[in-house]
Write a protein that holds these residues in place. Structure first.
Motif, PDB file in Angstrom:
ATOM      1  N   HIS A 134       1.669 -68.789  26.115  1.00  0.00           N
ATOM      2  CA  HIS A 134       1.714 -67.395  26.557  1.00  0.00           C
ATOM      3  C   HIS A 134       1.890 -67.208  28.060  1.00  0.00           C
ATOM      4  O   HIS A 134       2.607 -66.317  28.498  1.00  0.00           O
ATOM      5  CB  HIS A 134       0.438 -66.676  26.126  1.00  0.00           C
ATOM      6  CG  HIS A 134       0.506 -66.139  24.733  1.00  0.00           C
ATOM      7  ND1 HIS A 134       0.511 -66.940  23.630  1.00  0.00           N
ATOM      8  CD2 HIS A 134       0.606 -64.868  24.275  1.00  0.00           C
ATOM      9  CE1 HIS A 134       0.594 -66.181  22.543  1.00  0.00           C
ATOM     10  NE2 HIS A 134       0.652 -64.932  22.906  1.00  0.00           N
ATOM     11  N   ILE A 139       5.933 -72.458  21.480  1.00  0.00           N
ATOM     12  CA  ILE A 139       5.217 -71.277  20.984  1.00  0.00           C
ATOM     13  C   ILE A 139       4.482 -71.665  19.694  1.00  0.00           C
ATOM     14  O   ILE A 139       5.070 -72.309  18.808  1.00  0.00           O
ATOM     15  CB  ILE A 139       6.187 -70.122  20.690  1.00  0.00           C
ATOM     16  CG1 ILE A 139       7.022 -69.776  21.934  1.00  0.00           C
ATOM     17  CG2 ILE A 139       5.445 -68.898  20.190  1.00  0.00           C
ATOM     18  CD1 ILE A 139       8.146 -68.783  21.680  1.00  0.00           C
ATOM     19  N   HIS A 192       3.738 -70.372  16.898  1.00  0.00           N
ATOM     20  CA  HIS A 192       4.326 -70.126  15.575  1.00  0.00           C
ATOM     21  C   HIS A 192       5.655 -70.844  15.368  1.00  0.00           C
ATOM     22  O   HIS A 192       6.195 -70.846  14.275  1.00  0.00           O
ATOM     23  CB  HIS A 192       4.483 -68.619  15.345  1.00  0.00           C
ATOM     24  CG  HIS A 192       3.302 -67.850  15.826  1.00  0.00           C
ATOM     25  ND1 HIS A 192       2.028 -68.196  15.468  1.00  0.00           N
ATOM     26  CD2 HIS A 192       3.192 -66.803  16.680  1.00  0.00           C
ATOM     27  CE1 HIS A 192       1.187 -67.380  16.085  1.00  0.00           C
ATOM     28  NE2 HIS A 192       1.861 -66.543  16.822  1.00  0.00           N
ATOM     29  N   ASP A 249      -3.541 -64.502  17.452  1.00  0.00           N
ATOM     30  CA  ASP A 249      -2.255 -63.957  17.873  1.00  0.00           C
ATOM     31  C   ASP A 249      -1.661 -63.204  16.690  1.00  0.00           C
ATOM     32  O   ASP A 249      -1.625 -63.735  15.582  1.00  0.00           O
ATOM     33  CB  ASP A 249      -1.306 -65.087  18.291  1.00  0.00           C
ATOM     34  CG  ASP A 249      -0.035 -64.512  18.861  1.00  0.00           C
ATOM     35  OD1 ASP A 249       0.055 -64.402  20.085  1.00  0.00           O
ATOM     36  OD2 ASP A 249       0.850 -64.130  18.065  1.00  0.00           O
ATOM     37  N   HIS A 257       1.262 -62.478  15.705  1.00  0.00           N
ATOM     38  CA  HIS A 257       2.467 -62.941  15.010  1.00  0.00           C
ATOM     39  C   HIS A 257       2.266 -64.225  14.205  1.00  0.00           C
ATOM     40  O   HIS A 257       3.234 -64.873  13.806  1.00  0.00           O
ATOM     41  CB  HIS A 257       3.634 -63.062  15.988  1.00  0.00           C
ATOM     42  CG  HIS A 257       4.060 -61.716  16.470  1.00  0.00           C
ATOM     43  ND1 HIS A 257       3.646 -61.209  17.663  1.00  0.00           N
ATOM     44  CD2 HIS A 257       4.797 -60.754  15.866  1.00  0.00           C
ATOM     45  CE1 HIS A 257       4.115 -59.978  17.791  1.00  0.00           C
ATOM     46  NE2 HIS A 257       4.816 -59.675  16.720  1.00  0.00           N
ATOM     47  N   SER A 270      11.350 -65.963  22.055  1.00  0.00           N
ATOM     48  CA  SER A 270      10.179 -65.458  21.322  1.00  0.00           C
ATOM     49  C   SER A 270      10.035 -66.106  19.948  1.00  0.00           C
ATOM     50  O   SER A 270      10.989 -66.653  19.403  1.00  0.00           O
ATOM     51  CB  SER A 270      10.193 -63.945  21.143  1.00  0.00           C
ATOM     52  OG  SER A 270      10.861 -63.592  19.951  1.00  0.00           O
ATOM     53  N   CYS A 271       8.834 -65.955  19.385  1.00  0.00           N
ATOM     54  CA  CYS A 271       8.561 -66.555  18.079  1.00  0.00           C
ATOM     55  C   CYS A 271       9.381 -65.904  16.967  1.00  0.00           C
ATOM     56  O   CYS A 271       9.419 -66.395  15.857  1.00  0.00           O
ATOM     57  CB  CYS A 271       7.071 -66.480  17.768  1.00  0.00           C
ATOM     58  SG  CYS A 271       6.387 -64.826  17.869  1.00  0.00           S
ATOM     59  N   CYS A 326       6.490 -68.387  25.597  1.00  0.00           N
ATOM     60  CA  CYS A 326       6.688 -66.972  25.227  1.00  0.00           C
ATOM     61  C   CYS A 326       7.566 -66.262  26.245  1.00  0.00           C
ATOM     62  O   CYS A 326       8.321 -65.354  25.910  1.00  0.00           O
ATOM     63  CB  CYS A 326       5.351 -66.260  25.149  1.00  0.00           C
ATOM     64  SG  CYS A 326       4.266 -66.945  23.885  1.00  0.00           S
ATOM     65  N   CYS A 334       9.075 -62.406  26.563  1.00  0.00           N
ATOM     66  CA  CYS A 334       8.809 -61.638  25.343  1.00  0.00           C
ATOM     67  C   CYS A 334       7.763 -60.577  25.669  1.00  0.00           C
ATOM     68  O   CYS A 334       7.770 -59.489  25.137  1.00  0.00           O
ATOM     69  CB  CYS A 334       8.298 -62.556  24.246  1.00  0.00           C
ATOM     70  SG  CYS A 334       7.562 -61.684  22.871  1.00  0.00           S
ATOM     71  N   PHE A 335       6.864 -60.940  26.568  1.00  0.00           N
ATOM     72  CA  PHE A 335       5.844 -59.975  26.993  1.00  0.00           C
ATOM     73  C   PHE A 335       5.546 -60.183  28.472  1.00  0.00           C
ATOM     74  O   PHE A 335       5.843 -61.221  29.035  1.00  0.00           O
ATOM     75  CB  PHE A 335       4.569 -60.128  26.147  1.00  0.00           C
ATOM     76  CG  PHE A 335       3.637 -61.207  26.613  1.00  0.00           C
ATOM     77  CD1 PHE A 335       4.062 -62.529  26.667  1.00  0.00           C
ATOM     78  CD2 PHE A 335       2.349 -60.911  27.007  1.00  0.00           C
ATOM     79  CE1 PHE A 335       3.204 -63.535  27.101  1.00  0.00           C
ATOM     80  CE2 PHE A 335       1.487 -61.904  27.442  1.00  0.00           C
ATOM     81  CZ  PHE A 335       1.911 -63.213  27.484  1.00  0.00           C
ATOM     82  N   ASN A 356      10.093 -59.137  19.434  1.00  0.00           N
ATOM     83  CA  ASN A 356       9.614 -58.334  18.313  1.00  0.00           C
ATOM     84  C   ASN A 356       8.949 -57.027  18.686  1.00  0.00           C
ATOM     85  O   ASN A 356       8.596 -56.239  17.817  1.00  0.00           O
ATOM     86  CB  ASN A 356       8.643 -59.172  17.484  1.00  0.00           C
ATOM     87  CG  ASN A 356       7.650 -59.878  18.384  1.00  0.00           C
ATOM     88  OD1 ASN A 356       7.081 -59.285  19.286  1.00  0.00           O
ATOM     89  ND2 ASN A 356       7.441 -61.163  18.156  1.00  0.00           N
ATOM     90  N   ARG A 403       6.152 -53.492  27.504  1.00  0.00           N
ATOM     91  CA  ARG A 403       5.919 -54.792  26.875  1.00  0.00           C
ATOM     92  C   ARG A 403       6.610 -55.921  27.653  1.00  0.00           C
ATOM     93  O   ARG A 403       6.069 -56.991  27.839  1.00  0.00           O
ATOM     94  CB  ARG A 403       6.449 -54.740  25.432  1.00  0.00           C
ATOM     95  CG  ARG A 403       6.528 -56.071  24.732  1.00  0.00           C
ATOM     96  CD  ARG A 403       5.177 -56.559  24.276  1.00  0.00           C
ATOM     97  NE  ARG A 403       5.293 -57.824  23.564  1.00  0.00           N
ATOM     98  CZ  ARG A 403       4.271 -58.495  23.062  1.00  0.00           C
ATOM     99  NH1 ARG A 403       3.055 -58.033  23.188  1.00  0.00           N
ATOM    100  NH2 ARG A 403       4.444 -59.627  22.439  1.00  0.00           N
TER     101      ARG A 403
HETATM  102  S1  SF4 Z   1       5.267 -62.307  20.180  1.00  0.00           S
HETATM  103 FE1  SF4 Z   1       5.962 -63.111  22.117  1.00  0.00          FE
HETATM  104  S2  SF4 Z   1       4.066 -63.366  23.265  1.00  0.00           S
HETATM  105 FE2  SF4 Z   1       3.486 -63.208  21.128  1.00  0.00          FE
HETATM  106  S3  SF4 Z   1       3.428 -65.322  20.346  1.00  0.00           S
HETATM  107 FE3  SF4 Z   1       5.458 -64.511  19.951  1.00  0.00          FE
HETATM  108  S4  SF4 Z   1       6.657 -65.180  21.688  1.00  0.00           S
HETATM  109 FE4  SF4 Z   1       4.532 -65.332  22.287  1.00  0.00          FE
END
Ligand code: SF4
Lengths: 208, 471
Positions: free
Chosen positions: B63, B108, B110, B129, B131, B347-348, B408, B411-412, B430, B436
């Motif tokens: 993250h 990441i 996931h 988390d 996701h 991102s995941c 990540c 993504c954020f 996502n 974000r």
């Molecule tokens: S949504 Fe973005 S910040 Fe959250 S685990 Fe997936 S890649 Fe990382």
């Protein structure tokens, strides 16, 4: 954990739908490896004029004198959706929020509330709208009262709504129980289960 | 009795039904990351509790860690280093497996959990988390929890939870050219609302789901949480079994066959019942993008921002109005042709090899439009290495994309790197929530194909214009 039995306080309507946990506590406000020091970052993107400033945005409801000492939030659908960050709940708790009334909640957020002594109250949109209207004429005087044992929300003008809550959640909050401690009362069951489970699925033991 | 896949997994993990109506559920695997894992481990230790099964707990740095080449513990995010170092220390003390910076398997959570075979069909896995539902793509029950719940899972190897309701989303027919798993899930959320799956464990099924690769299924399940679901899952099949074969943490030797025999039983029985069922005809799905600040604010690539009057109720209208102000758009604006300044592939949701291949197919021999900042962040070091083996990095770089280390990333916005205020980004991630991807940043969610096509043109574009042979 602080028990929640009965509470009355200033209620602030924040009726937007889908208020997500990024809005409740922006990521940039999660600065330390700690559950503490988060209250200042609560709703930071709305509460302050600029992202990294601490200059209060007078338009944001919690900054208005009428809503000082807010302890109850009246929210919209899907309150606390999005990221699982428990920081959102820690920030709310540190700010002094004791209960959130909304039609529905993000599932993880809901659990996080229960674990941290904040009462999530599910009421329908109309009921919340009437509560919001009721408090808005004089928020400091027209406080909202919530009785968990009775599962009842009442407004200053005498509106009353009952709400549902799982028995387990209710007990956790009423008694301020430590969740891990409660589960560890079942440790013998866990051990028995584990033994048999691993006999049937030996590949799940350890690495591969 | 006929059962759904989720019920089978649930029953297999039921330690005890408790008098208060909740259930004590056994948890097979716990995944942590440096953002909240450090706090969970620390708090557990402070309370004098230990991790019950350290061999079932895994942790990664994803993250906060920087994604620039040559990165170390220092991060652009102020104090990121504290999180990283605390996580390293706590992971060591607890005796859990850590995929640290510099590890060839870092990435990441996931992305690496399936890649390592840590998640397997029939398992329960939790991670602090949201996701985590991504991992349901392997036929498992995987869901996001808070940090306190993570502590609970580590201390007791269980969680006390309510049983979610059951939903099936059945995708019938076949996806058209240039239409991907990302478009399926955006379409679903657009059609039924960001709240459409609330409280449900959703099984994604139907021929279009079976036709997806395991990676595509992860994209689909990834955004179940954006649909407010408890989790999403896809029954395992031969593709799943092939995928898991010889993964580092997958069963091996005689246990492999034993596991596979079990996995094959993990399907929804023919006449099992769901509380709710939605059917989507894939003919109606086109490349889909978001225009607003909720994942339900979607339209097909040829569509327009809807008129506020067409929205269901006052709340939706108020939210959309605010979203349009934030996004700098008006009702009736066409999405196609909207000028962008940034493109993000990562991102995941969409950072696996297949995603990068899709994008590279469009980027090959082309260049990103002038003035567009384009970034590709592979989801794991393994994805990165495999992509480099195929020469995808060369394509990305030649096109003008930055080629990053895994994590990540943007993504954020964690307080470090971001796209900037009012910057318009087309992104494979996502969440398009306000701020974000950075304070006041404007996000449009889309598939890797759409992002690549848009990066090349400099405005939101239809990937089908670039694809002669289809994806
Ligand atoms: S949504 Fe973005 S910040 Fe959250 S685990 Fe997936 S890649 Fe990382």
């Amino acid at each position: 954990m602080t028990p929640f039995v009965h509470h009355s306080g200033v209620a602030a309507p924040l009726l937007r739908i889908n208020i997500d946990t990024d809005a409740i506590i922006p990521s940039r406000e999660m600065r330390r490896v700690s559950k503490k020091g988060l209250g200042e970052g609560l709703f930071a993107s709305w509460r302050y004029v600029l992202p990294d400033s601490r200059e209060l945005n007078p338009d944001f409801i919690l900054n208005q004198p009428a809503y000082h000492n807010t302890t109850i939030i009246l929210g919209g659908n899907n309150f606390g959706c999005g990221s699982s960050r428990e920081h959102a709940v820690w920030a709310l708790a540190e700010y002094g929020i004791r209960a959130i009334v909304a039609p529905t909640f993000g599932a993880i957020f809901y659990q996080n509330c229960i674990r941290n002594g904040i009462l999530p109250v599910g009421l329908d949109t109309d009921a919340i709208a009437s509560l919001a209207q009721d408090v808005s004429t004089d928020p400091q005087q027209r406080q909202v009262a919530i009785d968990l044992a009775e599962q009842q929300v009442t407004s200053a003008s005498g509106l009353g709504f009952s709400f549902d809550i799982e028995a387990g959640h209710k007990e956790m909050l009423l008694k301020g129980l430590d969740s891990i401690g409660v589960s560890l009362q079942h440790i013998t069951d866990i051990q028995c289960f584990e033994k048999q489970y691993h006999q049937q699925r030996p590949w799940l033991l350890g690495r591969g | 009795m006929s059962q759904t896949l989720f019920e089978k997994i649930w029953d297999a993990h039921l330690v005890k039904a408790l008098p208060d109506g909740t259930f004590l559920i056994y948890i097979d695997r716990i995944f942590l990351h440096e953002r909240t894992g450090s706090i969970a481990l620390q708090s557990l230790a402070e309370d004098g509790r230990s991790v019950r099964h350290p061999e079932k707990v895994f942790c990664t740095m994803d993250h906060i860690v920087d994604t620039f080449p040559g990165r170390g513990d220092e991060t652009v995010m102020p104090s990121g280093k504290d999180f990283i170092q605390a996580t390293r220390k706590e992971a060591k003390n607890a005796g859990i497996t850590l995929f640290d910076i510099g590890d060839e398997n870092q990435g990441i959570a996931h992305v690496i959990s399936p890649e390592q075979g840590i998640i397997q069909p029939g398992m329960t896995l939790v991670c602090p988390d949201s996701h985590t539902c991504t991992q349901g793509a392997l036929g498992a029950a995987a869901w996001g929890i808070g940090s306190s719940e993570a502590e609970h899972a580590m201390a007791t190897q269980t969680l006390r939870i309510n049983k979610p309701k059951l939903m099936r989303v059945y995708f019938k027919g076949k996806l058209g050219t240039g239409v991907t798993a990302k478009d399926m899930i955006l379409h679903l959320i657009g059609k039924y609302g960001a709240h459409g799956g609330a409280g449900h464990a959703i099984e994604f099924a139907g021929p279009a789901v079976r036709a997806l690769s395991v990676e595509g299924r992860m994209t689909l399940c990834n955004m179940a949480v954006e649909f407010a679901a408890f989790t999403g899952l896809v029954a395992s099949d031969e593709k799943t079994i092939d995928y898991l074969k010889s993964k580092a943490y997958a069963p091996s030797g005689a246990q492999w066959q034993q596991a596979v025999d079990y996995w094959r039983t993990l399907v929804t029985d023919d006449d099992a019942e769901f509380d709710e069922e939605l059917i989507i005809d894939c003919d109606e799905i086109e490349p889909t993008v978001t225009w607003g600040t909720s994942p339900q604010h979607t339209c097909s690539i040829g569509g327009q921002v809807p008129a506020l009057s067409s929205l269901a109720n006052e709340n939706a209208r108020t939210a959309a109005k605010r979203a349009l102000e934030y996004q700098g758009l008006s009702a009736g604006d066409a999405v196609l042709g909207l000028k962008i300044g940034n493109a993000f592939i990562g991102s995941c949701t969409n950072s696996r090899l297949e995603d990068l291949r899709y994008a590279a197919k469009i980027l090959a021999g082309r260049k990103v439009a002038k003035g567009v900042k384009a970034i590709c962040v592979p989801g794991s070091q393994q994805v990165k290495a495999s992509a480099e083996k195929e020469g995808l990095d060369i394509i990305f770089k030649a096109a003008g994309f930055e080629w990053r280390e895994s994590g990540c990333s943007m993504c954020f916005f964690a307080g470090g790197e971001h796209f900037g205020a009012k910057e318009r980004v087309v992104s494979t991630s996502n969440r398009n929530f306000e701020s974000r991807q950075g304070p006041a940043t404007r996000t449009h969610l889309a598939s890797p194909a759409t992002v690549a096509a848009s990066a090349v043109n400099g405005y939101i574009s239809d990937p089908r214009d670039f694809l002669e042979s289809g994806l």
